[in-house]
Design an enzyme around this catalytic site. Structure first.
Site, PDB file in Angstrom:
ATOM      1  N   TYR A  65       0.833  -1.200   0.000  1.00 47.08           N
ATOM      2  CA  TYR A  65       0.000   0.000   0.000  1.00 47.08           C
ATOM      3  C   TYR A  65       0.870   1.255   0.000  1.00 47.08           C
ATOM      4  CZ  TYR A  65      -3.832   3.168   0.922  1.00 47.08           C
ATOM      5  OH  TYR A  65      -4.749   4.174   0.810  1.00 47.08           O
TER       6      TYR A  65
ATOM      7  N   PHE B  95      -8.089  21.840 -24.149  1.00 46.26           N
ATOM      8  CA  PHE B  95      -8.352  20.407 -24.219  1.00 46.26           C
ATOM      9  C   PHE B  95      -9.540  20.132 -23.314  1.00 46.26           C
ATOM     10  CE2 PHE B  95      -8.069  15.978 -23.009  1.00 46.26           C
ATOM     11  CZ  PHE B  95      -8.131  15.422 -24.265  1.00 46.26           C
ATOM     12  N   THR B  96     -10.352  19.156 -23.695  1.00 47.12           N
ATOM     13  CA  THR B  96     -11.643  18.930 -23.022  1.00 47.12           C
ATOM     14  C   THR B  96     -11.525  18.830 -21.498  1.00 47.12           C
ATOM     15  OG1 THR B  96     -11.374  16.580 -23.487  1.00 47.12           O
ATOM     16  CG2 THR B  96     -12.720  17.854 -25.031  1.00 47.12           C
TER      17      THR B  96
ATOM     18  N   ASP C 223       1.285  20.712 -20.401  1.00 43.47           N
ATOM     19  CA  ASP C 223       0.547  19.465 -20.595  1.00 43.47           C
ATOM     20  C   ASP C 223       1.499  18.596 -21.399  1.00 43.47           C
ATOM     21  OD1 ASP C 223      -0.948  17.345 -21.650  1.00 43.47           O
ATOM     22  OD2 ASP C 223      -2.811  18.465 -21.413  1.00 43.47           O
TER      23      ASP C 223
ATOM     24  N   LYS D 125      -0.652   8.085 -23.103  1.00 44.74           N
ATOM     25  CA  LYS D 125      -0.228   8.447 -24.455  1.00 44.74           C
ATOM     26  C   LYS D 125       1.273   8.150 -24.604  1.00 44.74           C
ATOM     27  CE  LYS D 125      -4.328  10.662 -24.160  1.00 44.74           C
ATOM     28  NZ  LYS D 125      -4.761  11.725 -23.272  1.00 44.74           N
TER      29      LYS D 125
ATOM     30  N   ARG E  76     -13.920  15.541 -33.375  1.00 42.17           N
ATOM     31  CA  ARG E  76     -13.346  16.650 -32.628  1.00 42.17           C
ATOM     32  C   ARG E  76     -13.839  17.915 -33.318  1.00 42.17           C
ATOM     33  NH1 ARG E  76     -13.017  15.273 -27.845  1.00 42.17           N
ATOM     34  NH2 ARG E  76     -11.155  14.316 -27.019  1.00 42.17           N
TER      35      ARG E  76
ATOM     36  N   PHE F 110     -19.585  14.856 -25.552  1.00 38.86           N
ATOM     37  CA  PHE F 110     -19.229  13.983 -26.670  1.00 38.86           C
ATOM     38  C   PHE F 110     -19.105  12.524 -26.274  1.00 38.86           C
ATOM     39  CE2 PHE F 110     -14.791  13.523 -25.391  1.00 38.86           C
ATOM     40  CZ  PHE F 110     -14.623  14.629 -24.575  1.00 38.86           C
TER      41      PHE F 110
HETATM   42  C1  LIG Z   1      -5.635  12.613 -22.850  1.00 37.05           C
HETATM   43  C2  LIG Z   1      -5.296  13.991 -22.542  1.00 37.05           C
HETATM   44  C3  LIG Z   1      -5.506  14.533 -21.273  1.00 37.05           C
HETATM   45  C4  LIG Z   1      -6.267  13.814 -20.176  1.00 37.05           C
HETATM   46  O1  LIG Z   1      -5.665  12.629 -19.787  1.00 37.05           O
HETATM   47  P1  LIG Z   1      -6.496  11.342 -19.328  1.00 37.05           P
HETATM   48  O2  LIG Z   1      -5.408  10.358 -19.016  1.00 37.05           O
HETATM   49  O3  LIG Z   1      -7.359  10.920 -20.451  1.00 37.05           O
HETATM   50  O4  LIG Z   1      -7.274  11.715 -18.124  1.00 37.05           O
HETATM   51  C5  LIG Z   1      -5.063  15.814 -21.049  1.00 37.05           C
HETATM   52  N1  LIG Z   1      -4.478  16.542 -22.012  1.00 37.05           N
HETATM   53  C6  LIG Z   1      -4.283  16.062 -23.242  1.00 37.05           C
HETATM   54  C7  LIG Z   1      -3.639  16.912 -24.277  1.00 37.05           C
HETATM   55  C8  LIG Z   1      -4.685  14.778 -23.556  1.00 37.05           C
HETATM   56  O5  LIG Z   1      -4.517  14.320 -24.792  1.00 37.05           O
END
Ligand SMILES: *Cc1c(COP(=O)(O)O)cnc(C)c1O
Length: 492
Positions: A81, A133-134, A224, A267, A391, A458
């Site tokens: 943990y 970004f969303t 980011d 990613k 998008r 979306f």
């Molecule tokens: C995917 C993404 C996020 C959010 O990350 P999650 O792991 O999906 O929560 C933030 N910023 C960008 C540019 C992304 O592509």
């Protein structure tokens, strides 16, 4: 114009820098099965079952294939943990490759965005960034802030050939600072690459200049860093002075101009789940660890299993290897070039993580409020079982003040390529289907909402075609996409 064979001869072929050890069989579906599946999914590719998808280009998020080394790392999971060995491996990888002093692991990127936004944004603040970004904007607004777009104008033009379309417009940044005052700006949010702009990169020169302006005004910059490795590769191949620097060195330099980052490990980091917040400031790090404990998990796992942290630590190392990045971006380019050659309107230049089809130019007969990109993504699935994502207007949501649909300048269908998953042949199948649709584009219908969620709509929205029962009405109801009848009906 050169035919495909001539083009193939001009370029030296490359192959994926890995070989296949385990395969995951795909289900082949018939067109009528796909038509049914699309209706059941409310014409939203997010609501399809993965089993019904042939080539899944919905996202590059969490869809990477892990290496044998990463799978071996999974077996080294220390599921204690507290104070797991794997946390220390991840901590070292983030320090070595990204260079920040403190690591706060989170379940994924939005966990990090939530913590950062709650800690540094006050109601009434403005957060300038190079395109929204969303999830990032959601958390900024949720904390009481307002996002202000300061990306260069070229970013909103799908045809502009700028090599660094993700750059921040320095004049726009200065104007926001003049208008609101530095004290109202908790940080500048710098995306590398810019997801919503088509995976477009930011140049090192721009990052350096933005950093200079921010330092001058005492404003922080948070990166980011979700695709900062891919951004580094673009700098290496496009920015004078960087051709002989390694991707790892460029990544390190990028981070050095910023105060920390939010990261979706799903990613660049080549894992299926995970993320982190990394910062240099001791006070923010301490407060972030306290929030992590409440919302994510103990500060040494933040919602990840020990094995997940180990896989991410190894993935970070593999992600900066030049053969890997070159093949990853090369595969995306390969798909993009085929579409461009056929005259399909795509966002140029081709971005890092996917090819973005300009749905507004593809479907000029469909009105903007009938969600052209959503309709095109639905039609593509029906045609070939390739799953893409919208998008455009659906993703952009409604204006906070007026409640009206935001109609963004970019209305895109994103063909996002998972890392190390598909082969060049899969790219060929995808290109052929899109080129077919381009030939019969007048048969694609617009969509209207039948269900609209309040937030991040979306993901779960449902639609129906406007004035028809099919989104792609080409009278091609044959049983298999490969059948002769279907092939014959294609306009060549
Ligand atoms: C995917 C993404 C996020 C959010 O990350 P999650 O792991 O999906 O929560 C933030 N910023 C960008 C540019 C992304 O592509």
């Amino acid at each position: 114009m050169a035919g495909p064979c001539e083009l193939k001869r001009q370029r030296r072929s490359w192959a994926e820098p890995y070989k296949i050890k385990v395969v995951e069989p795909l289900k082949m579906t018939s067109r009528s099965q796909r038509e049914r599946a699309m209706v059941e999914a409310g014409f939203n590719t997010f609501l399809l079952n993965s089993e019904d998808v042939y080539i899944d280009l919905l996202t590059d998020s969490g869809t990477s294939a892990m290496s044998d080394r990463q799978w071996a790392g999974m077996m080294m999971g220390d599921e204690a943990y507290a104070g797991s060995r794997n946390f220390h491996c991840l901590d070292k990888a983030v320090k070595d490759f990204y260079g920040y002093r403190h690591l706060i692991p989170t379940h994924q990127g939005r966990g990090a965005e939530h913590i950062l936004s709650q800690l540094v944004i006050k109601p009434g603040d403005v957060v300038p960034g190079n395109m929204y970004f969303t999830t990032t904007r959601f958390h900024q607004e949720h904390a009481g802030g307002r996002f202000v777009d300061i990306i260069i104008d070229e970013a909103h033009d799908p045809t502009a050939a700028h090599p660094f379309k993700g750059n921040i417009d320095l004049e726009k940044l200065r104007r926001v600072i003049d208008e609101h005052g530095a004290e109202k700006i908790p940080y500048v949010c710098l995306h590398t690459t810019v997801n919503m702009g088509g995976g477009q990169p930011v140049s090192m020169a721009n990052i350096r200049e933005v950093s200079g302006i921010c330092r001058e005004h005492g404003i922080r910059i948070f990166l980011d860093a979700t695709r900062a490795v891919e951004n580094a590769y673009f700098i290496k191949t496009r920015e004078p002075g960087y051709e002989n620097r390694s991707v790892a060195e460029i990544l390190h330099e990028t981070c050095s101009y910023t105060d920390g980052c939010t990261m979706s490990g799903k990613k660049d980091c080549l894992v299926n789940i995970g993320g982190f917040l990394a910062v240099n400031d001791d006070g923010i790090a301490d407060a972030a660890r306290n929030m992590c404990v409440v919302y994510e998990g103990l500060h040494t796992y933040g919602g990840m299993a020990g094995r997940d942290m180990q896989a991410m630590a190894i993935g970070i190392e593999e992600s900066v290897e030049s053969d890997h990045v070159r093949a990853r971006i090369g595969q995306v380019e390969y798909l993009g070039e085929q579409l461009m050659e056929a005259g399909v309107p795509v966002m140029r230049p081709i971005g890092g993580h996917g090819v973005f089809v300009d749905a507004a130019a593809f479907l000029p007969h469909v009105p903007a409020d009938q969600f052209r990109a959503q309709a095109l993504a639905a039609a593509l699935y029906v045609d070939s079982g390739v799953r893409a994502m919208e998008r455009g207007a659906v993703s952009a949501g409604r204006d906070l003040d007026t409640g009206e649909n935001r109609i963004p300048k970019l209305e895109l269908v994103r063909l996002t390529i998972p890392r190390r998953v598909y082969t060049q042949a899969h790219m060929d199948v995808t290109a052929e289907s899109i080129i077919d649709l381009w030939q019969k584009r007048s048969q694609v219908r617009g969509l209207k909402f039948t269900y609209e969620p309040d937030q991040l709509r979306f993901f779960r929205a449902r639609f129906e075609p406007v004035g028809a029962d099919k989104v792609l009405d080409d009278g091609c109801g044959c049983a298999a996409s490969q059948s002769e009848a279907c092939a014959a009906s294609r306009v060549s």
